[in-house]
Design an enzyme around this catalytic site. Structure first.
Site, PDB file in Angstrom:
ATOM      1  N   CYS A  46       0.832  -1.198   0.000  1.00 57.64           N
ATOM      2  CA  CYS A  46       0.000   0.000   0.000  1.00 57.64           C
ATOM      3  C   CYS A  46       0.872   1.255   0.000  1.00 57.64           C
ATOM      4  O   CYS A  46       1.467   1.562  -1.024  1.00 57.64           O
ATOM      5  CB  CYS A  46      -1.005  -0.050   1.144  1.00 57.64           C
ATOM      6  SG  CYS A  46      -2.498   0.880   0.749  1.00 57.64           S
ATOM      7  N   HIS A  74      -3.628  -5.152   0.227  1.00 55.99           N
ATOM      8  CA  HIS A  74      -3.017  -5.694   1.451  1.00 55.99           C
ATOM      9  C   HIS A  74      -3.059  -7.219   1.449  1.00 55.99           C
ATOM     10  O   HIS A  74      -4.014  -7.811   1.955  1.00 55.99           O
ATOM     11  CB  HIS A  74      -3.783  -5.191   2.679  1.00 55.99           C
ATOM     12  CG  HIS A  74      -3.642  -3.730   2.931  1.00 55.99           C
ATOM     13  ND1 HIS A  74      -2.767  -3.215   3.854  1.00 55.99           N
ATOM     14  CD2 HIS A  74      -4.259  -2.673   2.360  1.00 55.99           C
ATOM     15  CE1 HIS A  74      -2.844  -1.895   3.848  1.00 55.99           C
ATOM     16  NE2 HIS A  74      -3.753  -1.535   2.946  1.00 55.99           N
ATOM     17  N   GLU A  87      -1.522  -9.199   3.278  1.00 58.05           N
ATOM     18  CA  GLU A  87      -1.437  -9.755   4.641  1.00 58.05           C
ATOM     19  C   GLU A  87      -2.814 -10.079   5.228  1.00 58.05           C
ATOM     20  O   GLU A  87      -2.920 -10.847   6.176  1.00 58.05           O
ATOM     21  CB  GLU A  87      -0.660  -8.786   5.557  1.00 58.05           C
ATOM     22  CG  GLU A  87      -1.388  -7.515   5.993  1.00 58.05           C
ATOM     23  CD  GLU A  87      -1.309  -6.371   4.981  1.00 58.05           C
ATOM     24  OE1 GLU A  87      -1.023  -6.630   3.798  1.00 58.05           O
ATOM     25  OE2 GLU A  87      -1.557  -5.210   5.380  1.00 58.05           O
TER      26      GLU A  87
END
Ligand code: GLN
Length: 537
Positions: A382, A508, A510
């Site tokens: 990001c 993202h 993650e």
């Protein structure tokens, strides 16, 4: 009808209710039950999206674009099933719904009160996920600690629900702390007795008490807790400190927590949970054959919880590579061109974290330049991707004053800029580009070979975007825009052609890494870090 399990917390905060709820969820799921977990947070923010990470840790984003509490990240990582907006409710949201209803006149002239109107809305939302027949079990974590003023409406809603649903459909687990007094060399049960009494004062008796403890509980202390708290002695569960959060399901399994709950709820399942895959993961996590040092560059590094999902993604991808990932958190504000070589000397990979605002940006850019020029594996997420693009513009394309309009709103070269629809927004909460969007990968890109497909879905949380007016210049100089949104053409991934591993994602990744499905980008990044390390000799 879905069965309900409530998890309350006593004595102190931060006991890990989220981990206990997730671990129990994983055990029940491993018995082929369909499980989801929801969290009720007693604060007045409508969601945690407007909270500073220092206040509340990371903001976790769901597929449907809800900005939620970081515990939902644990729920997804443990259960491997997506959550949604309905899985996280705050007092702010409850009041907002009730007040809007009042403004529409739906209470027909009645006085609107905490009881019954707020508690009814809490109950409605507690039951909501169970209505569609999608789940066998709903686990509800109540945020906060029993005894807090702001938790009271939730405890009252729980009391009523328990009465309405009946004991065979609803159990209450109270998570508490058994402190060890080193001077007296003793574990103490008194705080637990007090917190159970406080719960009882509001009409809720727990069925199970889970005790967080540093030392093993003796039978005697278990008996004492059982006697003074009105629970069966086998329902006093020891949750001793574990090496990792991923050990907790097995710790609770040893204590028969799943059996006790199933028994109380009269649920018939297979005789033992199937934890084979989970145990394989733990085996790899604990028997690593290599080690890699990864720099985590961000401005909230003092607070572990601010990058929770990234840190957990490294645990999953480390296990997948049988590699111990040592994370070195480095504050972006303290990195500059003069000290970056020294700070990065021992690193085998650099991740530049997401973030907001101007602070620390130049440090992130210096970090990226160093990783790019020295062929160190680089992963930008990001804001990390946005900084990678700015760095490339400044140092390779020689656009000296390239910037993001988030940092410098009058920059002559807005390489990162807001899209038109975002410019009109005045409210901060829930208005970013949020949730899962499709992304199409270039067939011959590094990312396509990592994902092994060209159509992916990833989650977003940002306002600014790569400015596509500059795209051709970047591509010509060797930075490839290897992933774009198929509808809007927004750039979602950049990668460098002549670098062993240099990838930036506007999304993202993650947020989608789980124990049973580590994220492919994280796994590939760790693999690249291991290769870089072996190249160093
Ligand atoms: N501040 C940047 C934006 O809003 C990046 C956000 C992030 O890193 N999550 O676009």
């Amino acid at each position: 009808m879905a069965k309900h399990i409530f998890v309350t917390g006593g004595v102190t905060s931060s006991l890990g209710k989220g981990i206990i709820a997730s671990s129990l969820g994983a055990l029940l799921q491993a018995r082929n039950l369909r499980v989801t977990i929801q969290k009720f947070d007693p604060y007045l923010n409508v969601d945690p999206g407007t909270l500073n990470p220092y206040e509340h840790g990371e903001c976790y984003v769901t597929v449907d674009g809800a900005e939620t509490d970081l515990d939902l990240g644990h729920y997804e990582r443990f259960l491997n099933v997506p959550t949604s907006q309905a899985n996280n409710v705050t007092t702010g949201r409850i009041y907002q719904t009730v007040i809007e209803k009042e403004r529409r006149g739906e209470y027909l002239g009645k006085t609107v009160q905490v009881i019954p109107h707020i508690t009814d809305e809490i109950k409605r939302r507690m039951l909501q996920l169970g209505n569609a027949g999608k789940y066998d079990v709903i686990i509800t974590e109540l945020g906060g600690t029993v005894g807090d003023i702001e938790s009271l409406p939730y405890i009252e809603a729980l009391r009523q629900l328990r009465w309405e649903l009946g004991g065979l459909n609803c159990v209450v687990i109270h998570l508490t702390l058994i402190p060890y007094l080193s001077a007296a060399k003793e574990l103490k049960s008194k705080p637990t007795q007090h917190s159970v009494r406080e719960l009882a004062r509001h009409g809720v008796m727990p069925d199970v008490i889970v005790c967080r403890t540093e030392k093993k509980l003796s039978d005697e202390i278990k008996r004492k807790i059982s006697l003074f708290c009105n629970v069966d002695s086998n329902a006093v569960i020891e949750a001793i400190d574990a090496d990792t959060i991923y050990d907790v399901p097995l710790t609770l399994l040893k204590e028969n927590l799943d059996k006790i709950i199933l028994n109380k709820l009269r649920l018939n399942t297979i005789a033992e949970p199937n934890m084979r895959k989970w145990k394989t993961f733990l085996g790899k996590l604990k028997n690593t054959t290599q080690e890699a040092n990864i720099g985590l560059i961000g401005k909230y590094v003092e607070l572990q919880d601010a990058y929770k999902s990234i840190i957990e993604s490294f645990v999953h991808s480390g296990a997948a590579n049988e590699c111990k990932v040592k994370i070195h958190s480095i504050h972006s504000e303290y990195i500059n061109k003069n000290n970056v070589a020294e700070k990065f000397e021992k690193l085998h990979g650099v991740l530049v974290a997401p973030g907001f605002g101007e602070r620390g940006i130049e440090g992130k850019i210096a970090a990226i330049q160093y990783a790019r020029e020295n062929q160190i594996p680089f992963f930008g997420i990001c804001l990390g991707m946005q900084c990678a693009v700015i760095e490339f513009a400044r140092n390779v394309l020689k656009i000296k004053d390239a910037s993001s309009t988030e940092v410098d709103k009058d920059t002559p070269h807005p390489i990162i800029d807001m899209i038109e629809t975002q410019k009109k927004i005045t409210h901060l909460g829930g208005t970013m580009r949020l949730g899962a969007y499709a992304c199409k990968l270039k067939a011959k890109s590094k990312v396509a070979s990592i994902y092994r497909k060209t159509n992916i879905q990833e989650r977003h949380r940002h306002r600014y975007e790569f400015n596509s007016n500059y795209q051709a210049q970047f591509e010509a100089a060797g930075m490839s825009m290897s992933g774009v949104n198929p509808e809007t053409q927004l750039v979602e991934i950049v990668e460098l052609n002549n670098h062993p591993w240099f990838i930036g994602t506007q999304f993202h990744p993650e947020l989608q890494s789980t124990v049973l499905q580590p994220h492919p980008l994280f796994t590939a990044f760790i693999k690249a870090a291991i290769a870089y390390k072996s190249g160093l000799g």
